[in-house]
Design a protein around this motif. Structure first.
Motif, PDB file in Angstrom:
ATOM      1  N   GLY A 179       0.805  -1.216   0.000  1.00  0.00           N
ATOM      2  CA  GLY A 179       0.000   0.000   0.000  1.00  0.00           C
ATOM      3  C   GLY A 179       0.835   1.261   0.000  1.00  0.00           C
ATOM      4  N   THR A 180       1.918   1.260   0.766  1.00  0.00           N
ATOM      5  CA  THR A 180       2.769   2.454   0.865  1.00  0.00           C
ATOM      6  C   THR A 180       3.429   2.786  -0.463  1.00  0.00           C
ATOM      7  OG1 THR A 180       3.225   2.047   3.220  1.00  0.00           O
ATOM      8  CG2 THR A 180       4.752   3.474   2.022  1.00  0.00           C
ATOM      9  N   ILE A 201       8.447  13.716   1.465  1.00  0.00           N
ATOM     10  CA  ILE A 201       7.246  13.977   2.258  1.00  0.00           C
ATOM     11  C   ILE A 201       6.139  12.994   1.908  1.00  0.00           C
ATOM     12  CG2 ILE A 201       5.372  15.637   2.645  1.00  0.00           C
ATOM     13  CD1 ILE A 201       7.423  17.865   2.437  1.00  0.00           C
ATOM     14  N   SER A 202       5.972  12.706   0.615  1.00  0.00           N
ATOM     15  CA  SER A 202       4.923  11.768   0.200  1.00  0.00           C
ATOM     16  C   SER A 202       5.166  10.378   0.774  1.00  0.00           C
ATOM     17  CB  SER A 202       4.838  11.713  -1.331  1.00  0.00           C
ATOM     18  OG  SER A 202       5.985  11.096  -1.881  1.00  0.00           O
ATOM     19  N   PHE A 203       6.431   9.978   0.824  1.00  0.00           N
ATOM     20  CA  PHE A 203       6.759   8.666   1.392  1.00  0.00           C
ATOM     21  C   PHE A 203       6.415   8.629   2.882  1.00  0.00           C
ATOM     22  CE2 PHE A 203       9.668   5.480   3.154  1.00  0.00           C
ATOM     23  CZ  PHE A 203       9.376   4.399   2.331  1.00  0.00           C
ATOM     24  N   ILE A 219       2.513   6.994   7.325  1.00  0.00           N
ATOM     25  CA  ILE A 219       1.642   7.328   8.463  1.00  0.00           C
ATOM     26  C   ILE A 219       0.178   7.076   8.110  1.00  0.00           C
ATOM     27  CG2 ILE A 219       0.859   9.198   9.983  1.00  0.00           C
ATOM     28  CD1 ILE A 219       3.650  10.481   9.588  1.00  0.00           C
ATOM     29  N   ALA A 220      -0.244   7.519   6.915  1.00  0.00           N
ATOM     30  CA  ALA A 220      -1.652   7.396   6.522  1.00  0.00           C
ATOM     31  C   ALA A 220      -2.092   5.943   6.395  1.00  0.00           C
ATOM     32  CB  ALA A 220      -1.886   8.124   5.196  1.00  0.00           C
ATOM     33  N   GLY A 221      -1.159   5.054   6.080  1.00  0.00           N
ATOM     34  CA  GLY A 221      -1.507   3.645   5.909  1.00  0.00           C
ATOM     35  C   GLY A 221      -1.283   2.795   7.129  1.00  0.00           C
TER      36      GLY A 221
END
Length: 314
Positions: A91-92, A133-135, A140-142
Protein backbone atom coordinates in the motif's frame (compact mmCIF):
# COMPACT_ATOMS: atom_id res chain seq x y z
CA UNK A 1 -18.87 -19.62 -19.64
CA UNK A 2 -18.82 -22.35 -16.96
CA UNK A 3 -17.41 -21.82 -13.48
CA UNK A 4 -14.70 -24.40 -14.21
CA UNK A 5 -13.52 -22.49 -17.29
CA UNK A 6 -13.58 -19.23 -15.35
CA UNK A 7 -11.46 -20.74 -12.58
CA UNK A 8 -9.02 -22.20 -15.12
CA UNK A 9 -8.56 -18.83 -16.81
CA UNK A 10 -8.13 -17.15 -13.44
CA UNK A 11 -5.46 -19.65 -12.36
CA UNK A 12 -3.65 -19.18 -15.68
CA UNK A 13 -3.67 -15.40 -15.21
CA UNK A 14 -2.19 -15.83 -11.74
CA UNK A 15 0.39 -18.37 -12.89
CA UNK A 16 1.62 -16.63 -16.03
CA UNK A 17 0.54 -13.02 -15.57
CA UNK A 18 2.60 -11.98 -12.56
CA UNK A 19 5.95 -13.44 -13.76
CA UNK A 20 5.44 -11.78 -17.16
CA UNK A 21 4.58 -8.39 -15.62
CA UNK A 22 7.51 -8.69 -13.18
CA UNK A 23 10.01 -9.48 -15.94
CA UNK A 24 8.89 -6.98 -18.58
CA UNK A 25 8.06 -4.30 -16.02
CA UNK A 26 11.41 -4.42 -14.26
CA UNK A 27 13.30 -4.43 -17.56
CA UNK A 28 11.35 -1.37 -18.70
CA UNK A 29 11.80 0.48 -15.41
CA UNK A 30 15.51 -0.30 -15.51
CA UNK A 31 15.81 1.30 -18.96
CA UNK A 32 13.96 4.40 -17.70
CA UNK A 33 16.35 4.61 -14.76
CA UNK A 34 19.43 4.31 -16.99
CA UNK A 35 18.19 6.89 -19.51
CA UNK A 36 17.12 9.52 -16.99
CA UNK A 37 20.04 9.00 -14.62
CA UNK A 38 22.36 10.02 -17.48
CA UNK A 39 20.46 13.22 -18.25
CA UNK A 40 20.65 16.60 -16.63
CA UNK A 41 18.03 16.53 -13.89
CA UNK A 42 15.20 18.98 -13.37
CA UNK A 43 12.12 18.51 -11.18
CA UNK A 44 10.06 16.56 -13.72
CA UNK A 45 12.85 14.23 -14.82
CA UNK A 46 13.51 13.50 -11.13
CA UNK A 47 9.83 12.56 -10.70
CA UNK A 48 10.04 10.21 -13.72
CA UNK A 49 13.25 8.68 -12.35
CA UNK A 50 11.75 8.29 -8.86
CA UNK A 51 8.60 6.73 -10.31
CA UNK A 52 10.66 4.09 -12.12
CA UNK A 53 12.48 3.21 -8.87
CA UNK A 54 9.29 3.02 -6.81
CA UNK A 55 7.53 0.97 -9.51
CA UNK A 56 10.46 -1.45 -9.59
CA UNK A 57 10.29 -1.96 -5.81
CA UNK A 58 6.50 -2.32 -5.93
CA UNK A 59 6.53 -4.88 -8.74
CA UNK A 60 9.37 -6.93 -7.30
CA UNK A 61 7.87 -7.12 -3.82
CA UNK A 62 4.24 -7.71 -4.82
CA UNK A 63 4.74 -10.11 -7.71
CA UNK A 64 7.21 -12.26 -5.77
CA UNK A 65 5.00 -12.44 -2.68
CA UNK A 66 1.99 -13.33 -4.83
CA UNK A 67 3.90 -16.04 -6.69
CA UNK A 68 5.41 -17.51 -3.52
CA UNK A 69 2.24 -17.80 -1.46
CA UNK A 70 -1.48 -17.60 -2.17
CA UNK A 71 -2.76 -18.94 1.16
CA UNK A 72 -1.94 -18.77 4.85
CA UNK A 73 -2.45 -22.24 6.25
CA UNK A 74 -0.44 -21.44 9.36
CA UNK A 75 -1.85 -19.14 12.04
CA UNK A 76 1.53 -18.56 13.64
CA UNK A 77 2.83 -15.16 14.66
CA UNK A 78 5.21 -15.16 11.68
CA UNK A 79 2.30 -15.70 9.27
CA UNK A 80 0.33 -12.84 10.82
CA UNK A 81 3.37 -10.56 10.66
CA UNK A 82 4.03 -11.47 7.03
CA UNK A 83 0.39 -10.85 6.14
CA UNK A 84 0.35 -7.39 7.72
CA UNK A 85 3.77 -6.30 6.42
CA UNK A 86 2.90 -7.42 2.89
CA UNK A 87 -0.27 -5.31 2.81
CA UNK A 88 1.48 -2.33 4.42
CA UNK A 89 4.52 -2.22 2.13
CA UNK A 90 2.38 -2.79 -0.95
CA UNK A 91 0.00 0.00 0.00
CA UNK A 92 2.77 2.45 0.87
CA UNK A 93 4.81 2.07 -2.32
CA UNK A 94 1.67 1.92 -4.46
CA UNK A 95 0.41 5.22 -3.07
CA UNK A 96 3.84 6.87 -3.32
CA UNK A 97 3.92 5.97 -7.03
CA UNK A 98 0.48 7.51 -7.57
CA UNK A 99 1.49 10.63 -5.63
CA UNK A 100 4.58 11.06 -7.79
CA UNK A 101 2.39 11.09 -10.92
CA UNK A 102 0.23 13.82 -9.35
CA UNK A 103 3.33 15.82 -8.32
CA UNK A 104 4.71 15.55 -11.86
CA UNK A 105 1.43 16.93 -13.27
CA UNK A 106 1.54 19.84 -10.82
CA UNK A 107 5.18 20.46 -11.75
CA UNK A 108 4.30 20.62 -15.47
CA UNK A 109 1.57 23.14 -14.66
CA UNK A 110 4.02 25.36 -12.76
CA UNK A 111 6.77 24.99 -15.37
CA UNK A 112 4.51 26.06 -18.23
CA UNK A 113 2.97 29.01 -16.39
CA UNK A 114 3.52 32.47 -17.86
CA UNK A 115 4.46 33.95 -14.47
CA UNK A 116 8.04 33.45 -13.41
CA UNK A 117 7.10 33.02 -9.72
CA UNK A 118 5.20 29.84 -10.61
CA UNK A 119 8.03 28.54 -12.79
CA UNK A 120 10.51 29.24 -9.99
CA UNK A 121 8.65 26.71 -7.81
CA UNK A 122 9.69 23.93 -10.18
CA UNK A 123 13.10 23.05 -8.75
CA UNK A 124 14.99 19.81 -8.25
CA UNK A 125 15.39 20.50 -4.52
CA UNK A 126 11.63 20.93 -4.03
CA UNK A 127 10.96 17.77 -6.03
CA UNK A 128 13.23 15.75 -3.75
CA UNK A 129 11.53 17.20 -0.68
CA UNK A 130 8.05 16.43 -2.05
CA UNK A 131 8.93 12.80 -2.83
CA UNK A 132 10.34 12.38 0.69
CA UNK A 133 7.25 13.98 2.26
CA UNK A 134 4.92 11.77 0.20
CA UNK A 135 6.76 8.67 1.39
CA UNK A 136 6.50 9.72 5.05
CA UNK A 137 2.86 10.74 4.61
CA UNK A 138 1.78 7.36 3.22
CA UNK A 139 3.76 5.49 5.88
CA UNK A 140 1.64 7.33 8.46
CA UNK A 141 -1.65 7.40 6.52
CA UNK A 142 -1.51 3.64 5.91
CA UNK A 143 -0.72 2.64 9.49
CA UNK A 144 -4.31 1.36 9.91
CA UNK A 145 -3.53 -1.42 7.42
CA UNK A 146 -1.08 -3.54 9.50
CA UNK A 147 -3.28 -3.01 12.56
CA UNK A 148 -6.57 -4.26 11.08
CA UNK A 149 -5.57 -6.63 8.26
CA UNK A 150 -5.70 -10.23 9.48
CA UNK A 151 -5.87 -13.88 8.40
CA UNK A 152 -9.24 -15.60 8.17
CA UNK A 153 -9.85 -19.03 6.62
CA UNK A 154 -6.37 -19.02 5.11
CA UNK A 155 -6.79 -15.59 3.47
CA UNK A 156 -4.81 -12.48 4.31
CA UNK A 157 -7.34 -9.71 3.74
CA UNK A 158 -9.79 -7.31 5.41
CA UNK A 159 -13.09 -8.37 6.98
CA UNK A 160 -16.24 -6.95 8.51
CA UNK A 161 -16.90 -3.24 8.73
CA UNK A 162 -13.21 -2.50 8.14
CA UNK A 163 -13.52 -4.08 4.69
CA UNK A 164 -16.12 -1.43 3.82
CA UNK A 165 -13.94 1.34 5.24
CA UNK A 166 -10.89 -0.03 3.41
CA UNK A 167 -12.75 -0.17 0.09
CA UNK A 168 -13.80 3.48 0.50
CA UNK A 169 -10.19 4.37 1.38
CA UNK A 170 -8.95 2.61 -1.78
CA UNK A 171 -11.71 4.17 -3.90
CA UNK A 172 -10.67 7.67 -2.79
CA UNK A 173 -6.88 7.14 -2.67
CA UNK A 174 -6.65 5.23 -5.96
CA UNK A 175 -9.81 5.63 -8.00
CA UNK A 176 -10.88 9.24 -7.46
CA UNK A 177 -8.26 11.67 -6.11
CA UNK A 178 -5.12 10.85 -8.19
CA UNK A 179 -6.80 10.72 -11.63
CA UNK A 180 -8.99 13.74 -10.86
CA UNK A 181 -6.10 15.93 -9.66
CA UNK A 182 -3.88 14.75 -12.52
CA UNK A 183 -6.60 15.47 -15.09
CA UNK A 184 -7.22 18.95 -13.66
CA UNK A 185 -3.55 19.95 -13.76
CA UNK A 186 -3.15 18.30 -17.14
CA UNK A 187 -5.90 20.51 -18.51
CA UNK A 188 -4.44 23.60 -16.80
CA UNK A 189 -1.05 22.77 -18.32
CA UNK A 190 -2.64 22.54 -21.76
CA UNK A 191 -4.20 25.96 -21.19
CA UNK A 192 -0.81 27.35 -20.14
CA UNK A 193 0.81 26.07 -23.32
CA UNK A 194 -1.98 27.43 -25.45
CA UNK A 195 -1.76 30.83 -23.76
CA UNK A 196 2.03 30.97 -24.04
CA UNK A 197 1.83 30.12 -27.73
CA UNK A 198 -0.30 33.20 -28.26
CA UNK A 199 1.43 35.64 -25.91
CA UNK A 200 5.15 34.72 -26.03
CA UNK A 201 7.29 35.50 -29.04
CA UNK A 202 9.96 33.05 -30.22
CA UNK A 203 13.09 33.34 -28.12
CA UNK A 204 16.69 32.51 -28.75
CA UNK A 205 17.65 29.07 -30.00
CA UNK A 206 18.93 27.81 -26.65
CA UNK A 207 15.64 28.65 -24.93
CA UNK A 208 13.66 26.86 -27.63
CA UNK A 209 15.80 23.79 -27.08
CA UNK A 210 14.96 23.76 -23.36
CA UNK A 211 11.28 24.25 -24.19
CA UNK A 212 11.31 21.19 -26.46
CA UNK A 213 12.72 19.08 -23.66
CA UNK A 214 10.12 20.38 -21.21
CA UNK A 215 7.37 19.53 -23.67
CA UNK A 216 8.89 16.09 -24.13
CA UNK A 217 8.67 15.54 -20.38
CA UNK A 218 5.08 16.77 -20.46
CA UNK A 219 4.24 14.09 -23.03
CA UNK A 220 5.72 11.44 -20.75
CA UNK A 221 3.73 12.68 -17.76
CA UNK A 222 0.46 12.85 -19.69
CA UNK A 223 1.00 9.35 -21.09
CA UNK A 224 1.57 8.20 -17.51
CA UNK A 225 -1.78 9.71 -16.49
CA UNK A 226 -3.58 7.99 -19.37
CA UNK A 227 -1.93 4.67 -18.48
CA UNK A 228 -2.96 5.13 -14.85
CA UNK A 229 -6.61 5.83 -15.65
CA UNK A 230 -6.90 2.94 -18.12
CA UNK A 231 -5.24 0.29 -15.95
CA UNK A 232 -6.29 1.28 -12.43
CA UNK A 233 -9.92 2.40 -12.61
CA UNK A 234 -11.36 -1.12 -12.47
CA UNK A 235 -9.54 -2.15 -9.25
CA UNK A 236 -11.15 0.21 -6.67
CA UNK A 237 -14.59 -0.27 -8.24
CA UNK A 238 -14.29 -4.06 -8.04
CA UNK A 239 -12.91 -3.98 -4.48
CA UNK A 240 -15.76 -1.72 -3.35
CA UNK A 241 -18.39 -4.00 -4.88
CA UNK A 242 -16.86 -7.10 -3.27
CA UNK A 243 -16.56 -5.46 0.16
CA UNK A 244 -20.07 -4.05 0.17
CA UNK A 245 -21.66 -7.26 -1.14
CA UNK A 246 -19.71 -9.36 1.37
CA UNK A 247 -20.89 -7.14 4.21
CA UNK A 248 -24.54 -6.76 3.17
CA UNK A 249 -25.13 -10.07 1.30
CA UNK A 250 -24.76 -13.10 3.55
CA UNK A 251 -25.69 -15.74 0.96
CA UNK A 252 -23.96 -14.99 -2.32
CA UNK A 253 -24.15 -17.75 -4.90
CA UNK A 254 -21.09 -19.70 -6.02
CA UNK A 255 -21.46 -18.18 -9.48
CA UNK A 256 -21.50 -14.66 -8.03
CA UNK A 257 -18.38 -15.34 -5.98
CA UNK A 258 -16.56 -16.92 -8.94
CA UNK A 259 -17.33 -13.96 -11.19
CA UNK A 260 -16.25 -11.52 -8.47
CA UNK A 261 -12.96 -13.37 -7.95
CA UNK A 262 -12.27 -13.47 -11.68
CA UNK A 263 -12.94 -9.74 -12.19
CA UNK A 264 -10.87 -8.93 -9.08
CA UNK A 265 -7.95 -10.98 -10.41
CA UNK A 266 -8.22 -9.21 -13.75
CA UNK A 267 -8.37 -5.77 -12.11
CA UNK A 268 -5.37 -6.58 -9.90
CA UNK A 269 -3.29 -7.64 -12.91
CA UNK A 270 -4.25 -4.43 -14.70
CA UNK A 271 -3.24 -2.44 -11.61
CA UNK A 272 0.15 -4.19 -11.66
CA UNK A 273 0.52 -3.43 -15.36
CA UNK A 274 0.27 0.24 -14.41
CA UNK A 275 3.56 -0.11 -12.51
CA UNK A 276 5.31 -2.01 -15.30
CA UNK A 277 4.17 -0.47 -18.57
CA UNK A 278 5.57 3.08 -18.31
CA UNK A 279 8.61 2.34 -20.48
CA UNK A 280 6.50 0.87 -23.27
CA UNK A 281 4.03 3.75 -23.05
CA UNK A 282 6.92 6.21 -23.33
CA UNK A 283 8.21 4.43 -26.43
CA UNK A 284 4.80 4.72 -28.07
CA UNK A 285 4.07 8.33 -27.12
CA UNK A 286 7.42 10.17 -27.14
CA UNK A 287 9.74 10.62 -30.11
CA UNK A 288 12.48 12.10 -27.91
CA UNK A 289 12.34 9.10 -25.56
CA UNK A 290 12.65 6.72 -28.52
CA UNK A 291 15.67 8.72 -29.67
CA UNK A 292 17.27 8.52 -26.21
CA UNK A 293 16.60 4.79 -26.05
CA UNK A 294 18.22 4.30 -29.46
CA UNK A 295 21.23 6.36 -28.40
CA UNK A 296 21.59 4.22 -25.29
CA UNK A 297 22.25 1.15 -27.44
CA UNK A 298 24.45 3.13 -29.83
CA UNK A 299 26.55 4.27 -26.87
CA UNK A 300 26.84 0.72 -25.58
CA UNK A 301 28.13 -0.35 -28.98
CA UNK A 302 30.51 2.63 -29.16
CA UNK A 303 31.79 1.89 -25.67
CA UNK A 304 32.56 -1.69 -26.65
CA UNK A 305 34.37 -0.41 -29.76
CA UNK A 306 36.05 2.38 -27.74
CA UNK A 307 34.55 5.10 -29.91
CA UNK A 308 33.39 8.57 -28.79
CA UNK A 309 29.97 8.50 -27.13
CA UNK A 310 26.93 10.50 -28.25
CA UNK A 311 25.03 12.60 -25.70
CA UNK A 312 21.47 11.92 -24.68
CA UNK A 313 18.99 14.70 -25.39
CA UNK A 314 18.97 17.60 -22.97
Amino acid sequence: MSLTSLTTIQNSLNYYGYPLILTLGNIGNLFIFIIFSRQQHNACSFYVLSLAIVNNIYLTFNCLTRMLSYSFISSSLAAFAYCKIRYYISGTFGQVAKTIIVLACIDRYMMTHIYINFRACSTLKRAKIMVFISFIFWLIAGCHIPILVTINNGLCTVFGIYAVYFSIYVLLAIGILPPTISAIFGYLTYRNLKFRRVRIQPRIRHTNKITRRERGLLILVMSEVILYIVTTTLYPITLTEISLSRYYMSNKSHQHIAIENFIFTLSTIFAYINHGASFYMYLISSKSFRRDFKRLFINCYRKLKRLPLTELSR
